[in-house]
Design a protein around this motif. Structure first.
Motif, short mmCIF file in Angstrom:
data_model
loop_
_atom_site.label_atom_id
_atom_site.label_comp_id
_atom_site.label_asym_id
_atom_site.label_seq_id
_atom_site.Cartn_x
_atom_site.Cartn_y
_atom_site.Cartn_z
N VAL A 155 -11.26 5.56 -3.28
CA VAL A 155 -9.99 6.06 -2.74
C VAL A 155 -9.04 4.91 -2.45
O VAL A 155 -9.46 3.86 -1.95
CB VAL A 155 -10.23 6.88 -1.45
CG1 VAL A 155 -8.90 7.28 -0.82
CG2 VAL A 155 -11.08 8.11 -1.74
N ILE A 156 -7.78 5.12 -2.79
CA ILE A 156 -6.72 4.17 -2.43
C ILE A 156 -5.76 4.87 -1.47
O ILE A 156 -5.32 5.99 -1.73
CB ILE A 156 -5.95 3.70 -3.68
CG1 ILE A 156 -6.81 2.76 -4.53
CG2 ILE A 156 -4.67 2.97 -3.28
CD1 ILE A 156 -6.11 2.25 -5.78
N GLN A 198 12.00 10.19 -3.21
CA GLN A 198 11.83 8.81 -3.66
C GLN A 198 10.69 8.11 -2.91
O GLN A 198 10.01 7.25 -3.48
CB GLN A 198 13.14 8.06 -3.49
CG GLN A 198 14.23 8.53 -4.45
CD GLN A 198 15.46 7.64 -4.42
OE1 GLN A 198 15.42 6.50 -3.99
NE2 GLN A 198 16.58 8.18 -4.88
N ALA A 199 10.47 8.48 -1.65
CA ALA A 199 9.35 7.89 -0.91
C ALA A 199 8.02 8.32 -1.53
O ALA A 199 7.08 7.52 -1.64
CB ALA A 199 9.41 8.31 0.56
N ALA A 200 7.94 9.61 -1.93
CA ALA A 200 6.72 10.09 -2.58
C ALA A 200 6.50 9.38 -3.92
O ALA A 200 5.38 8.99 -4.27
CB ALA A 200 6.78 11.60 -2.78
N GLN A 201 7.58 9.20 -4.69
CA GLN A 201 7.48 8.50 -5.97
C GLN A 201 7.06 7.05 -5.77
O GLN A 201 6.28 6.50 -6.56
CB GLN A 201 8.82 8.57 -6.69
CG GLN A 201 9.19 9.98 -7.15
CD GLN A 201 10.65 10.11 -7.56
OE1 GLN A 201 11.42 9.15 -7.47
NE2 GLN A 201 11.04 11.30 -8.00
N GLU A 202 7.55 6.44 -4.70
CA GLU A 202 7.17 5.06 -4.40
C GLU A 202 5.68 4.98 -4.06
O GLU A 202 4.99 4.01 -4.43
CB GLU A 202 8.01 4.55 -3.23
CG GLU A 202 7.57 3.21 -2.65
CD GLU A 202 7.69 2.06 -3.63
OE1 GLU A 202 7.03 1.03 -3.41
OE2 GLU A 202 8.44 2.18 -4.62
N ALA A 203 5.15 5.98 -3.35
CA ALA A 203 3.74 5.99 -3.01
C ALA A 203 2.89 6.07 -4.28
O ALA A 203 1.88 5.37 -4.42
CB ALA A 203 3.42 7.17 -2.08
N GLU A 216 -4.38 13.54 -0.35
CA GLU A 216 -3.51 13.92 0.77
C GLU A 216 -2.16 13.22 0.64
O GLU A 216 -2.09 12.06 0.21
CB GLU A 216 -4.17 13.52 2.10
CG GLU A 216 -3.35 13.88 3.33
CD GLU A 216 -4.05 13.45 4.61
OE1 GLU A 216 -4.54 12.29 4.64
OE2 GLU A 216 -4.13 14.24 5.56
N LEU A 217 -1.11 13.94 1.00
CA LEU A 217 0.23 13.36 1.09
C LEU A 217 0.84 13.84 2.40
O LEU A 217 0.96 15.04 2.63
CB LEU A 217 1.11 13.81 -0.08
CG LEU A 217 2.55 13.30 -0.06
CD1 LEU A 217 2.58 11.79 -0.30
CD2 LEU A 217 3.40 14.01 -1.12
N ALA A 218 1.19 12.89 3.27
CA ALA A 218 1.71 13.24 4.60
C ALA A 218 3.06 12.57 4.83
O ALA A 218 3.21 11.38 4.55
CB ALA A 218 0.72 12.83 5.69
N ARG A 270 16.05 6.46 6.19
CA ARG A 270 14.74 5.89 5.89
C ARG A 270 13.71 7.01 5.80
O ARG A 270 13.67 7.88 6.67
CB ARG A 270 14.31 4.90 6.98
CG ARG A 270 15.29 3.75 7.19
CD ARG A 270 14.86 2.87 8.36
NE ARG A 270 15.84 1.84 8.62
CZ ARG A 270 15.82 0.64 8.06
NH1 ARG A 270 14.84 0.33 7.22
NH2 ARG A 270 16.76 -0.25 8.33
N SER A 271 12.91 6.98 4.76
CA SER A 271 11.84 7.97 4.61
C SER A 271 10.55 7.25 4.27
O SER A 271 10.55 6.26 3.54
CB SER A 271 12.19 8.97 3.51
OG SER A 271 11.15 9.92 3.36
N SER A 272 9.43 7.74 4.81
CA SER A 272 8.14 7.15 4.50
C SER A 272 7.09 8.26 4.41
O SER A 272 7.14 9.25 5.14
CB SER A 272 7.73 6.11 5.54
OG SER A 272 7.57 6.71 6.81
N VAL A 273 6.14 8.08 3.48
CA VAL A 273 5.02 9.01 3.34
C VAL A 273 3.74 8.19 3.26
O VAL A 273 3.74 7.02 2.87
CB VAL A 273 5.15 9.90 2.08
CG1 VAL A 273 6.40 10.76 2.16
CG2 VAL A 273 5.15 9.06 0.82
N GLU A 274 2.64 8.82 3.64
CA GLU A 274 1.32 8.22 3.50
C GLU A 274 0.51 9.08 2.54
O GLU A 274 0.52 10.31 2.63
CB GLU A 274 0.63 8.13 4.86
CG GLU A 274 1.37 7.20 5.83
CD GLU A 274 0.73 7.15 7.20
OE1 GLU A 274 -0.24 7.94 7.42
OE2 GLU A 274 1.17 6.35 8.04
N ALA A 275 -0.15 8.44 1.60
CA ALA A 275 -0.87 9.18 0.57
C ALA A 275 -2.23 8.55 0.29
O ALA A 275 -2.41 7.34 0.44
CB ALA A 275 -0.04 9.22 -0.72
#
Length: 224
Positions: free
Chosen positions: A6-7, A137-142, A162-164, A208-213
């Motif tokens: 997992v990454i 764009q934050a999701a695409q960056e992840a 998971e995507l949060a 600013r937007s951020s996601v954790e995946a």
């Protein structure tokens, strides 16, 4: 449960956008020796300000009364004393959508007797497309970051666990400050010309937007 490696990554993006709204706070005041006179003057000045604001039609999207107060002004502030005067204040909140008239509106309001203008506070609409674009764009960056890590290990992405959404924020470092204030003792001159509009430059908004995946990957080739 899968034993696949997992990454975990964070995708972040910062977008610049022009504001969509400008908010002004207008404070209208009166101060007289008699309570009723102070109230009457406040009613007159409040109505004068409202009439001016509404004359701009659709350029002003919202007009609200934020509050109203009539209070005594004591001769001695630190102890019970004789009432020296009565002060009235009405707070009008304005949302302007046509920035072409904003500078003119600010100076005309500031030219009214005992009227104070604070702002503008630049803003985006709550449903602004900028927020959705930042989240995408934050999701695409992840995804791009996870793929880059996987490739560095000689692996490839195989699935999303998971995507949060960890944050969507609009920076607002510079709040509006008083732009115009009519002198407290000023008397309106009906024959005076209109004031020159003040030049106002919209403040760039930062979103600013951020996601954790978390992604599963193929077995890394650590010997490569």
């Amino acid at each position: 449960m899968s034993d696949a490696p997992v990454i975990s990554v964070r995708g972040e993006v910062v977008l610049e956008a022009q504001p969509e709204l400008a908010r002004l706070s207008v404070h209208v005041q009166s101060q007289e020796s008699e309570r009723r006179t102070a109230l009457d003057r406040l009613v007159e000045r409040n109505q004068r300000a409202l009439d001016l604001i509404r004359s701009y039609g659709a350029a002003v999207e919202r007009v609200e009364t934020g509050g109203l107060a009539i209070s005594p002004v004591l001769r001695h502030r630190r102890r019970e004393g004789e009432v020296r005067a009565y002060q009235g204040t009405a707070w009008i909140k304005i949302t302007v959508v046509d920035f072409a008239v904003l500078g003119e509106l600010v100076t005309r309001l500031g030219d009214l007797e005992r009227t104070y203008v604070h702002g503008p506070d630049w803003d985006l609409r709550r449903d602004s497309e900028v927020y959705a674009r930042a989240a995408r764009q934050a999701a695409q960056e992840a995804v791009a970051r996870a793929r880059s890590y996987a490739e560095a290990l000689g692996a490839r992405l195989t699935g999303l666990i998971e995507l949060a959404d960890s944050g969507l924020i609009r920076d607002n470092a510079h709040r509006g400050t008083p732009l115009m204030a009519a002198p407290m003792a000023a008397v309106a001159d009906a024959g005076a010309s209109e004031p020159e509009p003040i030049a106002l430059e919209p403040e760039t908004q930062l979103v600013r937007s951020s996601v954790e995946a978390r992604f599963t990957i193929t077995a890394p080739d650590l010997d490569a």
